[in-house]
Design an enzyme around this catalytic site. Structure first.
Site, PDB file in Angstrom:
ATOM      1  N   HIS A  96       0.834  -1.211   0.000  1.00 29.54           N
ATOM      2  CA  HIS A  96       0.000   0.000   0.000  1.00 29.54           C
ATOM      3  C   HIS A  96       0.862   1.251   0.000  1.00 29.54           C
ATOM      4  O   HIS A  96       0.602   2.195  -0.767  1.00 29.54           O
ATOM      5  CB  HIS A  96      -0.918   0.000   1.227  1.00 29.54           C
ATOM      6  CG  HIS A  96      -1.673   1.282   1.404  1.00 29.54           C
ATOM      7  ND1 HIS A  96      -2.903   1.517   0.815  1.00 29.54           N
ATOM      8  CD2 HIS A  96      -1.381   2.414   2.104  1.00 29.54           C
ATOM      9  CE1 HIS A  96      -3.328   2.722   1.134  1.00 29.54           C
ATOM     10  NE2 HIS A  96      -2.421   3.290   1.922  1.00 29.54           N
ATOM     11  N   GLU A  97       1.881   1.282   0.837  1.00 29.40           N
ATOM     12  CA  GLU A  97       2.737   2.467   0.899  1.00 29.40           C
ATOM     13  C   GLU A  97       3.520   2.660  -0.396  1.00 29.40           C
ATOM     14  O   GLU A  97       3.730   3.787  -0.845  1.00 29.40           O
ATOM     15  CB  GLU A  97       3.683   2.380   2.103  1.00 29.40           C
ATOM     16  CG  GLU A  97       2.979   2.345   3.450  1.00 29.40           C
ATOM     17  CD  GLU A  97       1.973   3.473   3.651  1.00 29.40           C
ATOM     18  OE1 GLU A  97       2.153   4.555   3.042  1.00 29.40           O
ATOM     19  OE2 GLU A  97       1.010   3.283   4.402  1.00 29.40           O
ATOM     20  N   HIS A 100       1.584   4.502  -2.948  1.00 29.94           N
ATOM     21  CA  HIS A 100       1.700   5.965  -2.927  1.00 29.94           C
ATOM     22  C   HIS A 100       2.937   6.422  -3.708  1.00 29.94           C
ATOM     23  O   HIS A 100       2.908   7.460  -4.384  1.00 29.94           O
ATOM     24  CB  HIS A 100       1.785   6.467  -1.486  1.00 29.94           C
ATOM     25  CG  HIS A 100       0.501   6.369  -0.733  1.00 29.94           C
ATOM     26  ND1 HIS A 100      -0.684   6.888  -1.219  1.00 29.94           N
ATOM     27  CD2 HIS A 100       0.207   5.810   0.472  1.00 29.94           C
ATOM     28  CE1 HIS A 100      -1.657   6.659  -0.340  1.00 29.94           C
ATOM     29  NE2 HIS A 100      -1.134   6.002   0.676  1.00 29.94           N
ATOM     30  N   HIS A 104       3.048   8.902  -6.910  1.00 29.14           N
ATOM     31  CA  HIS A 104       3.947  10.047  -7.007  1.00 29.14           C
ATOM     32  C   HIS A 104       4.735  10.006  -8.308  1.00 29.14           C
ATOM     33  O   HIS A 104       4.860  11.017  -9.022  1.00 29.14           O
ATOM     34  CB  HIS A 104       4.901  10.059  -5.812  1.00 29.14           C
ATOM     35  CG  HIS A 104       5.718  11.300  -5.695  1.00 29.14           C
ATOM     36  ND1 HIS A 104       6.857  11.373  -4.937  1.00 29.14           N
ATOM     37  CD2 HIS A 104       5.572  12.529  -6.262  1.00 29.14           C
ATOM     38  CE1 HIS A 104       7.370  12.593  -5.028  1.00 29.14           C
ATOM     39  NE2 HIS A 104       6.613  13.316  -5.821  1.00 29.14           N
TER      40      HIS A 104
END
Length: 231
Positions: A96-97, A100, A104
């Protein structure tokens, strides 16, 4: 004010229940060891590599559920349990991280909007409610001069924080969708492990949903106090 305290109390209760359920889910899925034997750090690094991202570092941070992606220094920050553990919960959080980080790298519009609001919200969110209350004391509800405009300024600041909460929703849901798609398509987890990762991320997303609803409810309450008493 009694109505406000009842509202905040109800939202706080729901938030606590969801947060508690999230912790239970992660504790449960932390007992399911990954068949591939990879740690959260290894999962994160593999997902970054598969997306051609070479300028993001995976690091360990202290705390529980403190995992986050920092776009300023391009780091995927994983809590110690996630960084080192080799289970379904760790895989879900790590992926999940990285989701991100992928957002980006691909200039995902919602993430860009949220990032643009960060400096504004960090400055204004703490003072917004006090401005509204101060304006009401100065006569905002009756539409009296300076008090009214002070309260309106507070509502504008509060509105920015509410907007931030709602923009966060697609950012978080999209990161989870990217994570789950990668875990499944790359065969990183078994079907049972995938279902656990999916369930854990759903409960994590619900914490953001409750926060957004709470922010909107608070904004509407104070707006009613400011504008509701005017002729």
């Amino acid at each position: 004010m009694l109505g406000y305290y009842v509202l905040i109390g109800a939202i706080a209760l729901v938030s606590w229940l969801v947060s508690n359920k999230l912790k239970q889910k992660f504790a449960f899925y932390s007992k399911r060891q990954l068949q591939n034997g990879m740690s959260g750090r290894e999962i994160a690094e593999k997902m970054l590599a598969d997306h051609g991202i070479a300028d993001v570092e995976v690091i360990s941070v202290r705390g529980q559920l403190t995992d986050h992606y920092n776009p300023k220094n391009k780091t995927v920050n994983l809590s110690e349990a996630v960084y080192n553990q080799r289970n379904a919960a760790a895989a879900a959080v790590a992926a999940h991280e990285v989701g991100h980080a992928v957002q980006h790298a691909q200039a995902y519009s919602a993430l860009q909007m949220r990032s643009a609001l960060v400096p504004v919200v960090s400055v204004t969110s703490g003072m917004s409610q006090w401005l509204v209350i101060g304006g009401l004391i100065m006569g905002a509800a009756a539409g009296v001069g300076m008090g009214y405009w002070v309260a309106v300024a507070g509502l504008v600041f509060m509105g920015a924080a509410t907007l931030f909460s709602f923009i966060t929703l697609p950012v978080e849901y999209d990161a989870s969708n990217r994570a789950l798609a990668w875990l499944k398509n790359k065969h990183m987890v078994s079907q049972q492990e995938y279902e656990g990762a999916e369930d854990a991320l759903k409960w994590a997303a619900r914490t953001y949903l409750v926060a957004a609803i709470g922010a909107l409810a608070s904004l509407l309450y104070w707006a009613l106090q400011v504008f509701g008493g005017r002729d």
